[in-house]
Design a protein around this motif. Sequence first.
Motif, PDB file in Angstrom:
ATOM      1  N   GLN A   7       0.883   0.366  -4.708  1.00  0.00           N
ATOM      2  CA  GLN A   7       1.765   0.921  -5.742  1.00  0.00           C
ATOM      3  C   GLN A   7       2.576   2.094  -5.198  1.00  0.00           C
ATOM      4  O   GLN A   7       3.778   2.229  -5.487  1.00  0.00           O
ATOM      5  CB  GLN A   7       0.952   1.365  -6.961  1.00  0.00           C
ATOM      6  CG  GLN A   7       0.452   0.239  -7.839  1.00  0.00           C
ATOM      7  CD  GLN A   7       0.024   0.747  -9.202  1.00  0.00           C
ATOM      8  OE1 GLN A   7       0.718   1.555  -9.827  1.00  0.00           O
ATOM      9  NE2 GLN A   7      -1.122   0.289  -9.670  1.00  0.00           N
ATOM     10  N   ARG A   8       1.928   2.938  -4.430  1.00  0.00           N
ATOM     11  CA  ARG A   8       2.648   4.072  -3.838  1.00  0.00           C
ATOM     12  C   ARG A   8       3.757   3.572  -2.909  1.00  0.00           C
ATOM     13  O   ARG A   8       4.866   4.113  -2.887  1.00  0.00           O
ATOM     14  CB  ARG A   8       1.682   4.985  -3.080  1.00  0.00           C
ATOM     15  CG  ARG A   8       0.808   5.835  -3.986  1.00  0.00           C
ATOM     16  CD  ARG A   8       0.086   6.919  -3.207  1.00  0.00           C
ATOM     17  NE  ARG A   8      -0.965   6.359  -2.361  1.00  0.00           N
ATOM     18  CZ  ARG A   8      -2.217   6.172  -2.774  1.00  0.00           C
ATOM     19  NH1 ARG A   8      -2.571   6.493  -4.006  1.00  0.00           N
ATOM     20  NH2 ARG A   8      -3.121   5.668  -1.946  1.00  0.00           N
ATOM     21  N   LYS A   9       3.436   2.551  -2.136  1.00  0.00           N
ATOM     22  CA  LYS A   9       4.427   1.986  -1.224  1.00  0.00           C
ATOM     23  C   LYS A   9       5.619   1.406  -1.990  1.00  0.00           C
ATOM     24  O   LYS A   9       6.772   1.561  -1.610  1.00  0.00           O
ATOM     25  CB  LYS A   9       3.777   0.913  -0.360  1.00  0.00           C
ATOM     26  CG  LYS A   9       4.675   0.345   0.731  1.00  0.00           C
ATOM     27  CD  LYS A   9       3.960  -0.740   1.510  1.00  0.00           C
ATOM     28  CE  LYS A   9       2.747  -0.212   2.203  1.00  0.00           C
ATOM     29  NZ  LYS A   9       3.064   0.800   3.218  1.00  0.00           N
ATOM     30  N   GLY A  27       6.658   2.327  -5.001  1.00  0.00           N
ATOM     31  CA  GLY A  27       7.448   3.421  -5.562  1.00  0.00           C
ATOM     32  C   GLY A  27       8.357   4.064  -4.526  1.00  0.00           C
ATOM     33  O   GLY A  27       9.539   4.318  -4.784  1.00  0.00           O
ATOM     34  N   GLU A  28       7.832   4.313  -3.340  1.00  0.00           N
ATOM     35  CA  GLU A  28       8.641   4.889  -2.257  1.00  0.00           C
ATOM     36  C   GLU A  28       9.744   3.925  -1.844  1.00  0.00           C
ATOM     37  O   GLU A  28      10.883   4.338  -1.587  1.00  0.00           O
ATOM     38  CB  GLU A  28       7.744   5.201  -1.057  1.00  0.00           C
ATOM     39  CG  GLU A  28       6.732   6.301  -1.304  1.00  0.00           C
ATOM     40  CD  GLU A  28       5.773   6.450  -0.130  1.00  0.00           C
ATOM     41  OE1 GLU A  28       6.158   6.110   1.008  1.00  0.00           O
ATOM     42  OE2 GLU A  28       4.633   6.904  -0.353  1.00  0.00           O
ATOM     43  N   THR A  63       1.014   4.408 -11.042  1.00  0.00           N
ATOM     44  CA  THR A  63       1.127   5.117  -9.767  1.00  0.00           C
ATOM     45  C   THR A  63       2.496   4.877  -9.151  1.00  0.00           C
ATOM     46  O   THR A  63       3.122   5.805  -8.615  1.00  0.00           O
ATOM     47  CB  THR A  63       0.030   4.661  -8.796  1.00  0.00           C
ATOM     48  OG1 THR A  63      -1.249   4.949  -9.365  1.00  0.00           O
ATOM     49  CG2 THR A  63       0.156   5.371  -7.453  1.00  0.00           C
ATOM     50  N   VAL A  71       5.170   7.961  -8.404  1.00  0.00           N
ATOM     51  CA  VAL A  71       5.695   8.250  -7.064  1.00  0.00           C
ATOM     52  C   VAL A  71       7.213   8.191  -7.071  1.00  0.00           C
ATOM     53  O   VAL A  71       7.892   9.066  -6.510  1.00  0.00           O
ATOM     54  CB  VAL A  71       5.120   7.246  -6.036  1.00  0.00           C
ATOM     55  CG1 VAL A  71       5.858   7.348  -4.702  1.00  0.00           C
ATOM     56  CG2 VAL A  71       3.631   7.512  -5.832  1.00  0.00           C
ATOM     57  N   ASP A  94       8.661  11.262  -8.956  1.00  0.00           N
ATOM     58  CA  ASP A  94       8.484  12.482  -8.164  1.00  0.00           C
ATOM     59  C   ASP A  94       9.554  12.585  -7.081  1.00  0.00           C
ATOM     60  O   ASP A  94      10.138  13.661  -6.869  1.00  0.00           O
ATOM     61  CB  ASP A  94       7.091  12.480  -7.546  1.00  0.00           C
ATOM     62  CG  ASP A  94       6.836  13.721  -6.709  1.00  0.00           C
ATOM     63  OD1 ASP A  94       6.848  14.837  -7.269  1.00  0.00           O
ATOM     64  OD2 ASP A  94       6.627  13.575  -5.486  1.00  0.00           O
ATOM     65  N   LEU A  95       9.848  11.480  -6.429  1.00  0.00           N
ATOM     66  CA  LEU A  95      10.868  11.488  -5.375  1.00  0.00           C
ATOM     67  C   LEU A  95      12.259  11.700  -5.953  1.00  0.00           C
ATOM     68  O   LEU A  95      13.102  12.379  -5.347  1.00  0.00           O
ATOM     69  CB  LEU A  95      10.820  10.172  -4.597  1.00  0.00           C
ATOM     70  CG  LEU A  95       9.558   9.969  -3.739  1.00  0.00           C
ATOM     71  CD1 LEU A  95       9.510   8.547  -3.194  1.00  0.00           C
ATOM     72  CD2 LEU A  95       9.520  10.979  -2.610  1.00  0.00           C
TER      73      LEU A  95
END
Length: 314
Positions: A221-223, A225-226, A249, A253, A256-257
């Motif tokens: 999930q983090r990947k 989002g980035e 998540t 992310v 936030d970015l």
Amino acid sequence: MLAVAERDAYLVPKSLPSWLSLGAKDVVLCVDHPVGSQLLEAIRSASGGDDRVRILEVPENKEWLFRQALVRRTGFRAAKYDKVLTGDVDLVVNQNCLKAVEMVGEENVGLVSLEKRRGGGTLGELIRNLSKKAVKVTKRRALFTGLYALYKPYWLDTEKEEEVKMIPHPHSADLLRGAARYLGEDVILRDYMRKRHKVVYLPEVGGKDLRIALEDRPVVQRKLGEGYFLDGRSLSYVLPRSILYARGTMLGVFCDLVVREHGGFFLLREFVLSIVGTLRRTLLLLLREAGEDGNQLRGGRSTSPQSGMEREST
């Protein structure tokens, strides 16, 4: 054919009996070389000494970046028969899988995918099950999953092994841009297959997951989002997907970015625009569905596939 990692020995007693119940004459379990005693005992206990089960130890091979891609394909090659059913050890399968097996190799069908029911036991999995049903209804097609049957001769004449060796692990840090981060080794197999042969998505549920799918775990999930941020995606693109697949998540992310790059006011504006856009698209979809229903009542021809499944070929 199943790929079974040492760490997944606890899943074998829960899932292997269901695979054996399908009645296959050859059941290949691909494991690491050398196989650990705990996994070996789990297999022997769950299979009850069934002589249909073959344990295939796969040595390490540094030419392959993603080991699972190597392990699964080693199992395909070792299979005694041309029609191969494959999935993951965290799947409890049912008799619907036999329909997929029967179809491959007929009328140029190279791969048949079955639906899976998510069963990780969390609220997120419940939401994902419901959202998948909604997607199938609105798009009028089933979805590709990691539970599928393939026809080995068609796989051998389509997939390019040297390119598959270069598939990175989904957790790789450099997989952030473009479509590559979404593709598992089975998706790439499918994409090769449909260049020459038919790919069929069946709406029947062939199995139930015993744990949360890879793409829904926090690290992926983090990947995602980035990756969406680096791709320049808007919040109106990311927000519906985070809700649809319960990927908080991923959304966190991404937001936030966005705040770091553009500030909080920009994110607030994007949020308002995404809500308005989503409501507009929902209204258009409802109007379109109402129009199609009206056409059918007047004897018009529906554009939806009669079989309830999508066929892809070139």
